[in-house]
Design a protein around this motif. Sequence first.
Motif, PDB file in Angstrom:
ATOM      1  N   VAL A 195      -8.800 -63.697  78.816  1.00  0.00           N
ATOM      2  CA  VAL A 195      -9.540 -64.529  78.481  1.00  0.00           C
ATOM      3  C   VAL A 195      -8.884 -66.168  78.630  1.00  0.00           C
ATOM      4  O   VAL A 195      -9.402 -67.017  77.660  1.00  0.00           O
ATOM      5  N   GLU A 196      -8.171 -66.229  79.157  1.00  0.00           N
ATOM      6  CA  GLU A 196      -7.070 -67.588  79.625  1.00  0.00           C
ATOM      7  C   GLU A 196      -6.994 -68.312  77.926  1.00  0.00           C
ATOM      8  O   GLU A 196      -7.542 -69.665  78.346  1.00  0.00           O
TER       9      GLU A 196
ATOM     10  N   VAL B  67      -2.062 -59.896  86.281  1.00  0.00           N
ATOM     11  CA  VAL B  67      -3.083 -60.331  85.219  1.00  0.00           C
ATOM     12  C   VAL B  67      -4.480 -59.551  86.080  1.00  0.00           C
ATOM     13  O   VAL B  67      -5.141 -59.658  87.248  1.00  0.00           O
ATOM     14  N   GLU B  68      -5.409 -58.536  85.214  1.00  0.00           N
ATOM     15  CA  GLU B  68      -6.472 -58.637  84.906  1.00  0.00           C
ATOM     16  C   GLU B  68      -7.430 -59.452  84.764  1.00  0.00           C
ATOM     17  O   GLU B  68      -7.961 -59.605  83.955  1.00  0.00           O
TER      18      GLU B  68
ATOM     19  N   VAL C 128       3.851 -60.124  74.596  1.00  0.00           N
ATOM     20  CA  VAL C 128       2.283 -61.117  73.963  1.00  0.00           C
ATOM     21  C   VAL C 128       0.723 -61.684  74.132  1.00  0.00           C
ATOM     22  O   VAL C 128      -0.018 -61.918  73.141  1.00  0.00           O
ATOM     23  N   CYS C 129       0.519 -60.973  75.214  1.00  0.00           N
ATOM     24  CA  CYS C 129      -0.980 -60.158  75.332  1.00  0.00           C
ATOM     25  C   CYS C 129      -1.448 -59.543  74.906  1.00  0.00           C
ATOM     26  O   CYS C 129      -1.719 -58.521  75.039  1.00  0.00           O
ATOM     27  N   LYS C 130      -2.568 -60.166  74.116  1.00  0.00           N
ATOM     28  CA  LYS C 130      -3.744 -59.364  73.012  1.00  0.00           C
ATOM     29  C   LYS C 130      -4.706 -58.654  73.138  1.00  0.00           C
ATOM     30  O   LYS C 130      -5.597 -57.875  72.473  1.00  0.00           O
ATOM     31  N   HIS C 131      -5.468 -59.224  75.218  1.00  0.00           N
ATOM     32  CA  HIS C 131      -6.126 -58.403  75.272  1.00  0.00           C
ATOM     33  C   HIS C 131      -5.396 -57.662  76.519  1.00  0.00           C
ATOM     34  O   HIS C 131      -6.820 -56.642  77.301  1.00  0.00           O
TER      35      HIS C 131
END
Length: 382
Positions: free
Chosen positions: A45-46, A39-40, A19-22
């Motif tokens: 972008v929180e 997490v990088e 689900v992480c778009k980044h």
Amino acid sequence: MKNVTDFELCCGCGMCVEVCKHNAISMKVNEQGFFYPFVEKDMCVECGRCIKTCAFHATIQDNHDYQLKNALAIKHIDEEVRANSRSGGIFTALSDWIFSQGGVVYGCELVNNRVALHKRATTKKERDKFRGSKYIQSIIFECFELVKRDLSCDRWVLFSGTPCQVSAIKKYCSNINTDKLLLVDIVCHGVPSPMVWSDYLDYVSGNKKIVSVNFRDKKQFGWAEHKETVVFDNGEVYSSNVFAELFFSHLITRKDCSCCPFKNLSRAGDITIADCWGIAESYSQFDDNKGVSLVLINNEKGNSVFDKIEDISVIEVDINKVLQPSLKTNWTIPVEYNRFWNYYKKHSFKSVINKYVYKIPPFWTRLLRRTKRDLRKICIRH
């Protein structure tokens, strides 16, 4: 909380990655052999999307819009199917119906005897590799998008897994039509470390090549026994309950499983399946030690599909007489849990099982005890 690594608990399903778009999250193996999100920070972008969609931390909603009065005990009428299944063969019966509708089935396959990997099956031959229990945590990362794609093509989909995995798939697909998604959750005690299983195989195999493994060899020892077998290419068969003992001790189980939100009758799936323990005592006429499945029908969809399956023998049973501990409460983290893993990192596998399975004291402890006994004998003589 800003991202998933702020959570103390994680089931390792990997949905946060999807689900992480980044592309800021990846799953990495920790020192106990379990997957956790990493997490990088420079890419994150929180946005909080990973937290909002985390199925393991969501409030568990009661899935029972179907009134559950009793549990069901089930045996497949094909003895060969039941012999090759972990319990009574209900998974085969359910997936056969899915195939008859032109659907696909997702389940867990043991790859190279070491890795439990969820895969997609379009044939019964592929599906048969999903039979049997795998007492290590499985990887479902590649299933999320595949399941959604199949549903988008208006195909029936059966996904079978642990409650946390089923919950993750359910939540991931919540923005599309899931009328043809049949979720089947297994009653899960907790998932042992794949790393320990691999180390165990290295320990028992030596230089011999492993042909096949069985976490619970029903054919050789009967359904009620819990012994694993390893078959080598020279025809030799190794049987023991070493890994089973480690599993039952909870020392190699994922720590987060002790706080599982699914250890109750509010299930994640449309249908819940498990071994029907307690059948021998309460309904002995139905038990032959070849395997009986416990089935809970959790909603109308589950009931509708169940009514259509064939080739099974069914009796109703009082759920209180077959209610497994994992349907009632969580297990407690052993006092020795952290000490075990510290010991595991520093010692051989043989030393680990001698200490924690066979309860054999270390050499220096035995020497000290022997010295004390000898000294007492000397004191008595003088």
